[in-house]
Design an enzyme around this catalytic site. Structure first.
Site, short mmCIF file in Angstrom:
data_model
loop_
_atom_site.label_atom_id
_atom_site.label_comp_id
_atom_site.label_asym_id
_atom_site.label_seq_id
_atom_site.Cartn_x
_atom_site.Cartn_y
_atom_site.Cartn_z
N LYS A 64 0.86 -1.19 0.00
CA LYS A 64 0.00 0.00 0.00
C LYS A 64 0.89 1.22 0.00
CE LYS A 64 -4.51 0.75 0.35
NZ LYS A 64 -5.56 -0.23 0.02
N1 GLU Z 1 -7.28 -0.08 -3.00
C1 GLU Z 1 -8.03 -1.27 -3.25
C2 GLU Z 1 -8.10 -2.14 -2.00
O1 GLU Z 1 -7.90 -1.67 -0.91
C3 GLU Z 1 -7.58 -2.01 -4.51
C4 GLU Z 1 -6.18 -2.49 -4.52
C5 GLU Z 1 -5.73 -3.05 -5.87
O2 GLU Z 1 -6.52 -3.12 -6.79
O3 GLU Z 1 -4.56 -3.41 -5.95
O4 GLU Z 1 -8.41 -3.30 -2.07
#
Ligand code: GLU
Length: 454
Positions: A141
């Site tokens: 993240k």
């Molecule tokens: N931000 C989204 C989540 O928390 C998607 C992450 C992604 O597609 O890699 O799942």
């Protein structure tokens, strides 16, 4: 034969009487790894859920230690020229939690309150989510401490491109693949893909596969924009029969009306459910006859928030939470359902569209009221699942039609829900613990098979 800690732990003979599991509130791993002592710390809370499941499964300490901390924490500071000619320094993050199952994967949050501990928690949740839903990725993240609403499009473009160049050596289509999250859009993803492609022009195939959630016209996938909301609703469709609820007879309230909240509301309404209360950062609204989620989404795109929507009544926070519904979908930020909110809620099931929306005291309150929780690592895994499909399409130079995307997403969601159900039956635990058990089963198997280098 590799002498790995995991193998040693497995081979050690088990004592006949298992020692009682340590208390999660005060688990020795917290002090060993120097966790903040504040019980409200998000990272401590999210790791606590994993530890609860790990104790139930009697996992080795090595696995718990590996998963309780990220592999890499990258923090960058970079200057960007503003429209008025002055420079500002921005702070960016990328946390790479675990890559045992595949490249690091997870979104980029653009928000003024982004902190390292939040990013660590969200990266940790990505590892758990990807494992549970069976996509070959680990967890990561990132984010930029910025309020996109305060910047012109030209400033945002310079901020995003400069951030990309600052982390370019730490990401890659086979190493770490970011995506959108709160505050970031497909346009931002397009700028990241373009910057990365420019920087890596000489080497590597399909550089645009470095990021997902791109616009469909530039390497994106059909169905990605609605994917998280679609996954929330797919999970509900799969789980509601156990709760004796029929989706087309359900009343729904939604907290947060960004990407996840608005798509969840639109899709569930299209299946016959009635959305009767909605809240976002601008206010709380209700209409017992139903709020047309499609119409509200059009209104919010123009006005920036739900507060003054003319076809519903403004209500107080208390009235919003106390509205009697079958399904409550928290689809905003973390830790919003604390004990007071949980006490007010009047619903049968909470479907967690956001990451970590419920705190442990909030969860205990919901459980004491007999409210079922469909945990985020299951319920909101649709986004990363379709991100995986986007990555596969980029890598193979194919494009899938929407029917295929939706069908494949449903397959992953139904299988994951089935594994959670099985774990719940086997360990006789709540749904969140069961989701962590199902996720840890896959991760620990990978560690057993791979061992730990050298
Ligand atoms: N931000 C989204 C989540 O928390 C998607 C992450 C992604 O597609 O890699 O799942």
């Amino acid at each position: 034969m590799p002498t790995t800690a995991v193998r040693k732990a497995k081979e050690a003979p088990r004592k006949s009487a298992p020692k009682p599991a340590p208390s999660i509130d005060n688990h020795p791993i917290y002090s060993e790894l120097g966790f903040p002592t504040d019980p409200n710390n998000l990272y401590r809370q999210t790791v606590g859920y994993m530890l609860t499941a790990a104790e139930l499964m009697d996992l080795s300490d090595e696995i718990k230690l590996i998963l309780a901390q990220p592999k890499n924490e990258i923090m960058v500071h970079f200057p960007v020229k503003m429209d008025n000619g002055q420079f500002r320094i921005f702070k960016g993050y990328r946390v790479q939690h675990n890559n045992a199952l595949g490249p690091y994967k997870g979104g980029l949050r653009f928000h003024p309150d982004v902190h390292l501990d939040d990013v660590k928690s969200l990266a940790f949740l990505m590892t758990m989510k990807c494992s549970l839903v069976g996509v070959p990725f680990g967890g990561g993240k990132g984010g930029i401490k910025v309020n996109p609403r305060e910047h012109s499009s030209a400033e945002m473009q310079r901020i995003v491109r400069r951030f990309t160049s600052a982390i370019a050596h730490n990401i890659g289509p086979d190493y770490d693949i970011p995506a959108p999250d709160v505050g970031s859009t497909s346009q931002h993803m397009a700028w990241i893909a373009d910057t990365y492609t420019f920087l890596s022009e000489i080497g590597g195939h399909n550089p645009e596969a470095v990021i997902t959630g791109k616009p469909v016209e530039y390497g994106g996938s059909l169905g990605r924009e609605k994917a998280t909301g679609q996954g929330v609703v797919d999970t509900l469709v799969e789980m509601l029969p156990e709760l004796n609820l029929k989706i087309n007879q359900c009343k729904v309230s939604v907290l947060g009306f960004g990407n996840v909240g608005s798509w969840s509301a639109k899709i569930i309404q299209d299946l016959g459910a009635k959305v009767i209360a909605v809240a976002d950062h601008t206010g709380f609204i209700r209409n017992d006859r139903g709020i047309d989620a499609h119409d509200l989404a059009t209104y919010v795109a123009r006005s920036g928030g739900v507060a003054n929507y003319p076809k519903a009544t403004k209500v107080s926070k208390e009235e919003f939470y106390k509205t009697k519904v079958d399904i409550f979908i928290p689809a905003a930020l973390e830790q919003m359902i604390q004990e007071p909110e949980a006490k007010m809620l009047n619903c049968t099931v909470v479907a967690e569209g956001a990451n970590a929306p419920t705190t442990p005291p909030g969860e205990r309150m919901l459980q004491s009221k007999g409210i079922e929780i469909l945990p985020a690592i299951l319920c909101n895994a649709g986004g990363v699942t379709v991100s995986y499909f986007e990555w596969v399409q980029n890598k193979t130079c194919h494009s899938w039609d929407l029917t295929k995307v939706d069908a494949e997403l449903n397959k992953h969601m139904v299988q994951a829900a089935g594994r959670v159900r099985e774990a719940r039956k086997h360990y006789k635990c709540d749904m969140r613990t069961a989701a962590y058990v199902a996720s840890l089963q896959r991760l620990t198997k990978a560690y057993e098979l791979r061992g730990i280098f050298p």
